[in-house]
Write an enzyme that holds these catalytic residues in place. Structure first.
Site, mmCIF file in Angstrom:
data_model
loop_
_atom_site.group_PDB
_atom_site.id
_atom_site.type_symbol
_atom_site.label_atom_id
_atom_site.label_comp_id
_atom_site.label_asym_id
_atom_site.label_seq_id
_atom_site.Cartn_x
_atom_site.Cartn_y
_atom_site.Cartn_z
ATOM 1 C CG ASP A 167 -66.991 101.419 -27.738
ATOM 2 O OD1 ASP A 167 -67.018 102.625 -27.974
ATOM 3 O OD2 ASP A 167 -66.693 100.946 -26.628
HETATM 4 C C1 BGC Z 1 -65.932 95.447 -28.152
HETATM 5 C C2 BGC Z 1 -66.765 96.493 -27.485
HETATM 6 C C3 BGC Z 1 -65.908 97.408 -26.673
HETATM 7 C C4 BGC Z 1 -64.793 97.956 -27.548
HETATM 8 C C5 BGC Z 1 -63.938 98.966 -26.835
HETATM 9 C C6 BGC Z 1 -64.792 96.070 -28.901
HETATM 10 O O1 BGC Z 1 -63.968 95.078 -29.421
HETATM 11 O O2 BGC Z 1 -66.726 94.686 -29.013
HETATM 12 O O3 BGC Z 1 -67.754 95.877 -26.684
HETATM 13 O O4 BGC Z 1 -66.681 98.432 -26.175
HETATM 14 O O5 BGC Z 1 -64.038 96.905 -28.078
HETATM 15 O O6 BGC Z 1 -62.812 98.528 -26.283
HETATM 16 C C1 NOJ Z 2 -68.365 97.791 -23.876
HETATM 17 C C2 NOJ Z 2 -67.856 99.148 -23.561
HETATM 18 O O1 NOJ Z 2 -67.228 99.146 -22.317
HETATM 19 C C3 NOJ Z 2 -68.966 100.173 -23.566
HETATM 20 O O2 NOJ Z 2 -68.434 101.439 -23.362
HETATM 21 C C4 NOJ Z 2 -69.726 100.103 -24.845
HETATM 22 O O3 NOJ Z 2 -70.790 101.013 -24.769
HETATM 23 C C5 NOJ Z 2 -70.250 98.712 -25.114
HETATM 24 N N1 NOJ Z 2 -69.161 97.787 -25.077
HETATM 25 C C6 NOJ Z 2 -70.963 98.584 -26.450
HETATM 26 O O4 NOJ Z 2 -70.096 98.645 -27.509
#
Ligand code: BGC
Ligand code: NOJ
Length: 817
Positions: free
Chosen positions: A489
């Site tokens: 993400d």
């Molecule tokens: C986090 C991710 C997460 C994303 C979506 C980000 O701040 O680092 O792990 O998937 O937010 O909410």
């Molecule tokens: C947490 C999120 O829930 C997931 O959807 C995502 O793939 C990982 N972070 C990596 O960014």
């Protein structure tokens, strides 16, 4: 590891499937989840946490303040006054030093016990199966040789239902709170007079000696939970809340002879009423349903029975896969805690934990699809429904809403879509479901696009849309366009944000979106092949050929444009520049594309898989697991987005993002390296971290999303425990890729890839209602390769076990070599 270090805070009690915490001051609250279908509670080892019905945002029953000081303040609290000494059985909130403390977190229940001055209070918390109620059974034992007259106070603070509104809209909320008290039951009915058809109650199965329903009435205007005025005074104020902050507190006086045991049953319930039956009389709520619920759990016998049912349910679930090896840590990880966490991630997705506030995120499209792969063998019927719910949030073009709310099951428009990895996770979830259950009828289910009942297609057609979404959205190198982001993400290649209030994930300041993802390319090959296999299995050969053509082209594109010489590139940015290359100054190598391309076996023959995995070992692996990228970014790169906002070694920037470690484990098994696969498994599996509990901080019985990486200031420290795809993926890595028990369309395949030193292990696996007792021998010390399979005394050809009549049991002996 010394026993002392191992037992500093607690220990595993495998016979009871419990983790026993012996010290309340754990490095972070160590929590458990109660409930498995609709009514849920989060409960910490000191009684902190909250309850909700289905949706932690829209139906929160009790209030909880995240990031409070001290941490984990607020919960399901009890106060005991024995003479002049007041204490809490869970240590908090009073924090009076206890003579003895223990918290046992088990499968769907927790028992918190405290002892002080010859009195023991033990509270068993659980949610009975299929009930919207939390039971708190308090057992009081007088261990002294004197008569004790004690005072017991309970306390929960009501949340005004919408958790987000509750913590922001004070100008309104301080005027809306409403309660009713009848006998020993305190009812919370805020907003029931208008648009809500639901209320909550908190009850105790004994006549009370007092109550409070107003927070200030209970605590006093200037006190915290640790110094309630009522407890100090030793009697209730009989307060009735009008606005401000409604609470529910019972007060009971109990006399205990020496050695005497008394039981109190508190119940916290949620009730929905039909519109025309809401009221008993004007302004007085209809309590009939609540009364029925309370009556069902009024006696110790009823509670025992419900608790037994819960235990039996978990026995039934955990009997579906049992491994026996010489290594108790492996057994406990696979047989107990990993599966338990799979249930929790399936239920919660990424919505409510001690790191997820329950208001930020609902059910993630990619998250829930992945959670399902570790859950499907437990309750296939629920997995089936989940697949249909998820697929209904897909758009006609195959893309999808990134999240949906569990209460409404509708796509979350505020987040939207365009995360281009999303579509193919549906293919994974569905094929995994089919292989586990053989239930092909699901493919013919009519499923809406964008939740529109007037626009439906079969689930099978949805899979085709997923597949075609990728083929229709390729970039200039023939690799999939990344959209807003892929699995990572934080790799926001079209975002270009210089504005601190913009969301990295949902902002696209750069029109055109040229950026491409090698991770999605690998994902497409891996799950695309599953799609092809499914088409062939259903005799849809033309579609299989068509899809194969696209996969072959993708493999060529990866080899040509996705290979850096020693490892797979990660992506191309919005300028068509490579990401994850030895030519870069920072983040030369990333884990995700190594994981997906090796799992998919891209370039296996040409040695790409082994080179890629060797590079992972060389650059990304460290003592605590495998980091996501290396070297971590040391400054903000506007063209890469959120990934470069994290300090080095944390989260997506050089953290050990445990979720993608099993991709590498599985990749290692593709090339037959069982030693490395298992070594990676032990690096992050919770049961193996018992010498690092203090450093680790989070619960020693579950995976955390992230462990700080080798470049962090605090390597080895974990965060974001519980709600992570790590649980499901590691379960698949260990049970299928390593231990080798793999569901296939035609039966259960046995195809281990283990450390060479293992000589024997056994697995009991229930598969489509047949129980297989499988013994695996490794006389020649190999990692992979099966030379003979004997089923019920008869050798079979190949390594796929035959299917049998449901309800039967069969003995299987497998010899490797
Ligand atoms: C986090 C991710 C997460 C994303 C979506 C980000 O701040 O680092 O792990 O998937 O937010 O909410
Ligand atoms: C947490 C999120 O829930 C997931 O959807 C995502 O793939 C990982 N972070 C990596 O960014």
């Amino acid at each position: 590891m010394s026993i002392q270090a191992e037992r500093q805070y607690g220990y595993f009690d495998d016979a009871h499937r419990e983790y026993v915490i012996t010290e309340p001051k754990t490095p972070y609250p160590w929590i458990n989840y109660l409930g498995d279908t609709a009514f849920f509670s989060l409960l910490s080892n000191t009684g902190g946490g909250y309850s909700f019905y289905k949706d932690a945002k829209f139906r929160r029953l009790t209030r909880y303040r995240y990031n409070n000081v001290p941490v984990d303040t607020g919960g399901k609290y009890f106060y005991i006054k024995d003479g002049d000494v007041a204490w809490s059985p869970g240590w908090k909130p009073m924090r009076t030093p206890l003579d003895k403390y223990e918290c046992r977190h088990g499968m769907g229940y927790s028992r918190i016990t405290g002892e002080k001055n010859g009195l023991r209070s033990s509270v068993l918390f659980f949610v009975p199966r299929n009930e919207d109620i939390e039971i708190q059974q308090m057992t009081l034992t007088n261990l002294s040789d004197e008569i004790k007259t004690i005072k017991v106070f309970s306390l929960v603070e009501w949340c005004l239902w919408n958790a987000e509104d509750d913590m922001t809209n004070f100008q309104r909320n301080f005027s809306t709170g409403q309660v009713e008290v009848k006998d020993s039951v305190i009812y919370h009915k805020t907003e029931y007079r208008e648009r809500r058809n639901h209320y909550a109650f908190y009850s105790v199965n004994q006549k009370v000696d007092g109550f409070d329903t107003d927070r200030d009435g209970f605590l006093g205007e200037h006190n915290g939970f640790d110094t309630p005025a009522v407890v100090d005074k030793g009697e209730s104020n009989y307060s009735i809340a009008h606005g401000w902050s409604p609470v529910a507190s019972h007060y009971l006086e109990i006399i205990l002879a020496p050695g005497e045991v008394k039981e109190l049953i508190f119940t916290l319930g949620y009730v929905e009423m039909p519109e025309d039956q809401k009221w008993e009389e004007p302004g007085i709520i209809n309590k009939s349903k609540a009364r029925d619920m309370i009556d069902r759990f009024n006696s110790v016998d009823q509670v025992h029975l419900a608790f037994r049912e819960l235990k039996d349910y978990w026995d039934h679930l955990l009997n579906k896969y049992i491994v026996t090896t010489d290594d108790p840590r492996l057994n406990r990880g696979v047989n107990i805690w990993n599966q338990y966490q799979n249930m929790v991630t399936f239920n919660m997705s990424r919505s409510a934990s001690y790191f997820e506030s329950g208001i930020g995120r609902g059910m993630g499209f990619r998250d829930s699809n992945q959670d399902l792969i570790g859950f499907v063998h437990l309750v296939p019927e629920r997995a089936r429904q989940r697949i249909l719910d998820i697929a209904a949030t897909q758009f006609e073009d195959g893309s999808a809403y990134h999240q949906y709310q569990p209460l409404t099951k509708r796509g979350n428009a505020a987040i939207g879509g365009n995360f281009n990895d999303d579509p193919m996770w549906l293919v994974q979830a569905v094929t995994v479901y089919l292989k586990e259950t053989g239930d092909f009828s699901i493919l013919d289910e009519s499923v809406p696009f964008d939740n529109d009942e007037n626009n439906c297609a079969t689930l099978f057609e949805h899979l085709g849309r997923s597949f075609n979404f990728v083929t229709r959205n390729l970039g200039e190198h023939g690799l999939p366009l990344i959209g807003r982001a892929d699995w990572n993400d934080c790799l926001n290649l079209n975002c270009f944000s210089m504005e601190p209030n913009e969301s990295f994930q949902t902002t696209e300041n750069r029109e055109g979106g040229r950026a491409e993802s090698v991770m999605i390319a690998g994902q497409f090959v891996l799950f695309g092949n599953d799609y092809v296999e499914l088409c062939r299995y259903r005799d849809q050969h033309e579609e299989a050929e068509r899809a194969s053509g696209h996969i072959d082209a993708m493999i060529e594109a990866i080899k040509k444009h996705g290979w850096d010489g020693e490892w797979f590139l990660r992506a191309y940015d919005a300028f068509g520049k490579k990401i994850g290359t030895h030519e870069a100054e920072e983040s030369k190598i990333f884990i995700e594309s190594q994981g997906f391309c090796t799992m998919a076996g891209v370039g296996l023959k040409e040695g790409l898989v082994s080179k890629s995995l060797d590079s992972v070992n060389k650059y990304l692996a460290c003592d605590y697991g495998i980091v996501l990228n290396y070297p971590a970014f040391t400054r903000y790169y506007v063209e890469y987005g959120e990934i470069s906002t994290y300090p080095q070694g944390y989260k997506e920037n050089g953290g050990i993002f445990c979720h993608n470690n099993p991709w590498i484990m599985i990749g290692e098994t593709v090339q037959g390296n069982g030693d490395r696969a298992f070594e990676y498994y032990t690096k992050i599996a919770p049961a193996y971290q018992d010498d690092k509990v203090r450093l680790h901080k989070t619960e020693p019985y579950v995976y955390a999303q992230m462990i700080a990486g080798k470049e962090a200031a605090t390597p080895g420290q974990a965060k974001n425990s519980w709600l992570t795809g790590t649980a499901a993926w590691n379960y698949v890595a260990i049970t299928q890729a390593i231990l080798g028990i793999k569901p296939q369309y035609d039966g259960l395949q046995v195809d281990p890839c283990i450390p060479k030193a293992w000589t024997h292990y056994s697995v009991v696996r229930q598969f489509r209602d047949v129980t297989y007792h499988i013994d695996i021998f490794n006389p020649k010390s190999v990692s992979k390769g099966v030379t003979s399979v004997v089923v019920d005394g008869e050798p079979i050809t190949g390594n796929i076990l035959p299917m049998f009549e449901p309800g039967t049991e069969h003995r299987v002996t497998v010899t490797m070599g």
